[in-house]
Motif scaffolding. Structure first.
Motif, PDB file in Angstrom:
ATOM      1  N   ASP A 116       0.864  -1.171   0.000  1.00 55.61           N
ATOM      2  CA  ASP A 116       0.000   0.000   0.000  1.00 55.61           C
ATOM      3  C   ASP A 116       0.908   1.231   0.000  1.00 55.61           C
ATOM      4  OD1 ASP A 116      -1.718   2.097   0.461  1.00 55.61           O
ATOM      5  OD2 ASP A 116      -2.753   1.175   2.155  1.00 55.61           O
ATOM      6  N   MET A 117       0.860   2.018  -1.064  1.00 51.87           N
ATOM      7  CA  MET A 117       1.731   3.191  -1.162  1.00 51.87           C
ATOM      8  C   MET A 117       1.177   4.395  -0.419  1.00 51.87           C
ATOM      9  SD  MET A 117       3.152   3.154  -5.072  1.00 51.87           S
ATOM     10  CE  MET A 117       4.132   1.773  -5.684  1.00 51.87           C
ATOM     11  N   ASN A 123       2.107  13.838  -9.606  1.00 49.08           N
ATOM     12  CA  ASN A 123       3.390  14.129 -10.253  1.00 49.08           C
ATOM     13  C   ASN A 123       4.426  13.038 -10.001  1.00 49.08           C
ATOM     14  OD1 ASN A 123       3.204  15.164  -7.510  1.00 49.08           O
ATOM     15  ND2 ASN A 123       5.275  15.889  -7.801  1.00 49.08           N
ATOM     16  N   PHE A 124       4.240  12.241  -8.940  1.00 45.93           N
ATOM     17  CA  PHE A 124       5.192  11.180  -8.628  1.00 45.93           C
ATOM     18  C   PHE A 124       4.826   9.846  -9.281  1.00 45.93           C
ATOM     19  CE2 PHE A 124       5.854  13.662  -4.504  1.00 45.93           C
ATOM     20  CZ  PHE A 124       6.982  14.302  -5.003  1.00 45.93           C
ATOM     21  N   LEU A 125       3.697   9.791  -9.954  1.00 47.60           N
ATOM     22  CA  LEU A 125       3.218   8.510 -10.464  1.00 47.60           C
ATOM     23  C   LEU A 125       4.089   7.976 -11.605  1.00 47.60           C
ATOM     24  CD1 LEU A 125       1.063   6.462  -9.862  1.00 47.60           C
ATOM     25  CD2 LEU A 125      -0.469   7.617 -11.458  1.00 47.60           C
ATOM     26  N   VAL A 126       4.448   8.817 -12.561  1.00 48.79           N
ATOM     27  CA  VAL A 126       5.255   8.355 -13.704  1.00 48.79           C
ATOM     28  C   VAL A 126       6.632   7.867 -13.257  1.00 48.79           C
ATOM     29  CG1 VAL A 126       6.436   9.068 -15.815  1.00 48.79           C
ATOM     30  CG2 VAL A 126       4.031   9.628 -15.484  1.00 48.79           C
ATOM     31  N   PRO A 127       7.392   8.638 -12.459  1.00 47.58           N
ATOM     32  CA  PRO A 127       8.686   8.080 -12.024  1.00 47.58           C
ATOM     33  C   PRO A 127       8.542   6.803 -11.205  1.00 47.58           C
ATOM     34  CG  PRO A 127       8.208  10.164 -10.909  1.00 47.58           C
ATOM     35  CD  PRO A 127       7.226  10.028 -12.009  1.00 47.58           C
ATOM     36  N   THR A 128       7.443   6.676 -10.445  1.00 52.28           N
ATOM     37  CA  THR A 128       7.209   5.436  -9.694  1.00 52.28           C
ATOM     38  C   THR A 128       6.970   4.269 -10.638  1.00 52.28           C
ATOM     39  OG1 THR A 128       6.258   6.675  -7.834  1.00 52.28           O
ATOM     40  CG2 THR A 128       5.704   4.338  -7.986  1.00 52.28           C
ATOM     41  N   LEU A 129       6.221   4.503 -11.707  1.00 50.02           N
ATOM     42  CA  LEU A 129       5.997   3.461 -12.709  1.00 50.02           C
ATOM     43  C   LEU A 129       7.299   3.064 -13.383  1.00 50.02           C
ATOM     44  CD1 LEU A 129       2.730   4.744 -14.427  1.00 50.02           C
ATOM     45  CD2 LEU A 129       2.987   2.615 -13.155  1.00 50.02           C
ATOM     46  N   LEU A 130       8.102   4.045 -13.785  1.00 48.90           N
ATOM     47  CA  LEU A 130       9.370   3.751 -14.457  1.00 48.90           C
ATOM     48  C   LEU A 130      10.312   2.989 -13.532  1.00 48.90           C
ATOM     49  CD1 LEU A 130       9.975   7.154 -16.302  1.00 48.90           C
ATOM     50  CD2 LEU A 130       9.060   5.027 -17.261  1.00 48.90           C
ATOM     51  N   TYR A 141      13.546  12.731 -12.829  1.00 48.10           N
ATOM     52  CA  TYR A 141      12.716  11.693 -12.223  1.00 48.10           C
ATOM     53  C   TYR A 141      13.379  11.112 -10.978  1.00 48.10           C
ATOM     54  CZ  TYR A 141       9.270  11.539 -16.007  1.00 48.10           C
ATOM     55  OH  TYR A 141       8.262  11.838 -16.893  1.00 48.10           O
ATOM     56  N   GLN A 142      14.711  10.999 -11.008  1.00 46.35           N
ATOM     57  CA  GLN A 142      15.395  10.479  -9.826  1.00 46.35           C
ATOM     58  C   GLN A 142      15.233  11.437  -8.651  1.00 46.35           C
ATOM     59  OE1 GLN A 142      17.046   7.301  -9.516  1.00 46.35           O
ATOM     60  NE2 GLN A 142      16.545   8.013  -7.462  1.00 46.35           N
ATOM     61  N   TYR A 143      15.250  12.741  -8.930  1.00 47.22           N
ATOM     62  CA  TYR A 143      15.024  13.716  -7.866  1.00 47.22           C
ATOM     63  C   TYR A 143      13.617  13.551  -7.293  1.00 47.22           C
ATOM     64  CZ  TYR A 143      15.190  17.999  -5.168  1.00 47.22           C
ATOM     65  OH  TYR A 143      15.187  18.895  -4.119  1.00 47.22           O
ATOM     66  N   GLN A 144      12.639  13.310  -8.174  1.00 50.17           N
ATOM     67  CA  GLN A 144      11.271  13.104  -7.702  1.00 50.17           C
ATOM     68  C   GLN A 144      11.172  11.861  -6.819  1.00 50.17           C
ATOM     69  OE1 GLN A 144       9.215  13.422 -11.652  1.00 50.17           O
ATOM     70  NE2 GLN A 144       7.862  14.762 -10.509  1.00 50.17           N
ATOM     71  N   ILE A 145      11.838  10.778  -7.231  1.00 55.26           N
ATOM     72  CA  ILE A 145      11.820   9.548  -6.428  1.00 55.26           C
ATOM     73  C   ILE A 145      12.401   9.810  -5.045  1.00 55.26           C
ATOM     74  CG2 ILE A 145      12.871   7.265  -6.196  1.00 55.26           C
ATOM     75  CD1 ILE A 145      10.550   7.223  -8.101  1.00 55.26           C
ATOM     76  N   ASN A 146      13.517  10.524  -4.991  1.00 54.17           N
ATOM     77  CA  ASN A 146      14.137  10.840  -3.705  1.00 54.17           C
ATOM     78  C   ASN A 146      13.240  11.758  -2.874  1.00 54.17           C
ATOM     79  OD1 ASN A 146      16.362   9.348  -4.515  1.00 54.17           O
ATOM     80  ND2 ASN A 146      17.497  11.141  -5.233  1.00 54.17           N
ATOM     81  N   LEU A 147      12.602  12.718  -3.546  1.00 53.25           N
ATOM     82  CA  LEU A 147      11.747  13.669  -2.835  1.00 53.25           C
ATOM     83  C   LEU A 147      10.532  12.979  -2.235  1.00 53.25           C
ATOM     84  CD1 LEU A 147      11.194  16.678  -2.150  1.00 53.25           C
ATOM     85  CD2 LEU A 147       9.918  16.810  -4.299  1.00 53.25           C
ATOM     86  N   LYS A 148       9.925  12.056  -2.982  1.00 50.87           N
ATOM     87  CA  LYS A 148       8.686  11.437  -2.495  1.00 50.87           C
ATOM     88  C   LYS A 148       8.916  10.551  -1.278  1.00 50.87           C
ATOM     89  CE  LYS A 148       8.183   7.011  -4.824  1.00 50.87           C
ATOM     90  NZ  LYS A 148       7.260   6.078  -5.447  1.00 50.87           N
ATOM     91  N   SER A 149      10.145  10.124  -1.023  1.00 49.75           N
ATOM     92  CA  SER A 149      10.408   9.336   0.182  1.00 49.75           C
ATOM     93  C   SER A 149      10.195  10.179   1.435  1.00 49.75           C
ATOM     94  CB  SER A 149      11.832   8.769   0.159  1.00 49.75           C
ATOM     95  OG  SER A 149      12.791   9.815   0.204  1.00 49.75           O
ATOM     96  N   ILE A 151       8.517  13.485   1.047  1.00 49.12           N
ATOM     97  CA  ILE A 151       7.321  14.293   0.784  1.00 49.12           C
ATOM     98  C   ILE A 151       6.515  13.617  -0.319  1.00 49.12           C
ATOM     99  CG2 ILE A 151       6.470  16.582   0.154  1.00 49.12           C
ATOM    100  CD1 ILE A 151       9.346  17.591   0.890  1.00 49.12           C
ATOM    101  N   PRO A 152       5.627  12.678   0.038  1.00 48.29           N
ATOM    102  CA  PRO A 152       4.884  11.938  -0.990  1.00 48.29           C
ATOM    103  C   PRO A 152       3.748  12.716  -1.643  1.00 48.29           C
ATOM    104  CG  PRO A 152       4.250  11.189   1.191  1.00 48.29           C
ATOM    105  CD  PRO A 152       5.380  12.157   1.388  1.00 48.29           C
ATOM    106  N   VAL A 153       3.370  13.871  -1.066  1.00 50.28           N
ATOM    107  CA  VAL A 153       2.243  14.625  -1.619  1.00 50.28           C
ATOM    108  C   VAL A 153       2.595  16.105  -1.703  1.00 50.28           C
ATOM    109  CG1 VAL A 153      -0.159  15.321  -1.322  1.00 50.28           C
ATOM    110  CG2 VAL A 153       0.543  13.004  -0.700  1.00 50.28           C
ATOM    111  N   VAL A 154       2.598  16.629  -2.937  1.00 50.10           N
ATOM    112  CA  VAL A 154       2.636  18.078  -3.152  1.00 50.10           C
ATOM    113  C   VAL A 154       1.344  18.450  -3.862  1.00 50.10           C
ATOM    114  CG1 VAL A 154       5.151  18.220  -3.222  1.00 50.10           C
ATOM    115  CG2 VAL A 154       3.888  17.870  -5.345  1.00 50.10           C
ATOM    116  N   THR A 155       0.767  19.576  -3.485  1.00 51.38           N
ATOM    117  CA  THR A 155      -0.559  19.930  -3.997  1.00 51.38           C
ATOM    118  C   THR A 155      -0.517  21.261  -4.738  1.00 51.38           C
ATOM    119  OG1 THR A 155      -1.387  21.291  -2.171  1.00 51.38           O
ATOM    120  CG2 THR A 155      -1.463  18.884  -1.877  1.00 51.38           C
TER     121      THR A 155
END
Length: 205
Positions: A116-117, A123-130, A141-149, A151-155
């Motif tokens: 369960d994520m 915005n984090f969905l595509v890098p998560t899929l890749l 995309y790597q920056y996004q992956i690191n950021l979501k660890s 901050i998983p939600v930006v609005t």
């Protein structure tokens, strides 16, 4: 061997309105008293049920395909009546977050980790899929992956949430995540520029 494909499909199958079918055709019936919105909820849930069946049939088809296939299904927004029936215990930012949230699922025809994520902004969905597909990521995309660890939600409503569910404002200069978030916005802005730094957005093997 067929070339890799990335397919984006947008459907309006369940886009509404929710008063199009005779009531007797509804498959799902809400037990809660939703007043004037009960018929709309029943039709909406019945449509979602049919989409669930269709998604199952789709995944069953691809279990028999002899090449890796990764599928993500996500809704782009809640139905229009959601704000009228949202649980009264939710107010303010928490209410806004829930009204803007939709479920998503990532499925593959090979073994991937089942988990369960939680909340994850679009915005984090595509890098998560890749990343799930094992595809090399661009620095962006790597920056996004690191950021979501962290901050998983930006609005788009001036708030972001850390991995513990704490809420922050973008203009809070005392926030421990201020530099990470600002750097992400700088990267976003650069991506929109005609003379952007292309190295951020390309994968070099």
């Amino acid at each position: 061997t067929a070339a890799p494909q990335f397919i984006y499909l947008l459907t309006i199958q369940n886009h509404g309105g929710w008063d199009l079918n005779p009531e007797e055709e509804d498959i799902i019936h809400a037990e809660n008293d939703l007043g004037e919105y009960k018929k709309q909820v029943n039709e909406f849930l019945s449509s979602i049920y049919l989409s669930d069946i269709a998604f199952y049939e789709l995944t069953q088809y691809f279990t028999k395909i002899d090449r890796p296939v990764l599928i993500c299904m996500v809704g782009d927004h809640s139905p229009a009546f959601a704000e009228k029936i949202v649980d009264g215990k939710y107010t303010g930012v928490e209410k806004n977050k829930r009204l803007r949230s939709t479920p998503f699922i990532i499925w593959a025809n090979w073994d991937i980790e089942s988990k369960d994520m939680g909340y994850l902004s679009m915005n984090f969905l595509v890098p998560t899929l890749l990343e799930t597909a094992g595809i090399p990521l661009s620095p962006y995309y790597q920056y996004q992956i690191n950021l979501k660890s962290d901050i998983p939600v930006v609005t788009s409503f001036d708030k972001f949430f850390d991995n513990k569910g704490n809420c922050y404002s973008y203009d809070d200069d005392t926030c421990v995540y201020k530099e990470q978030v600002d750097n992400y916005f700088y990267l976003e802005y650069n991506n929109l520029e005609e003379n952007k730094i292309q190295d951020f957005f390309e994968v070099y093997r």
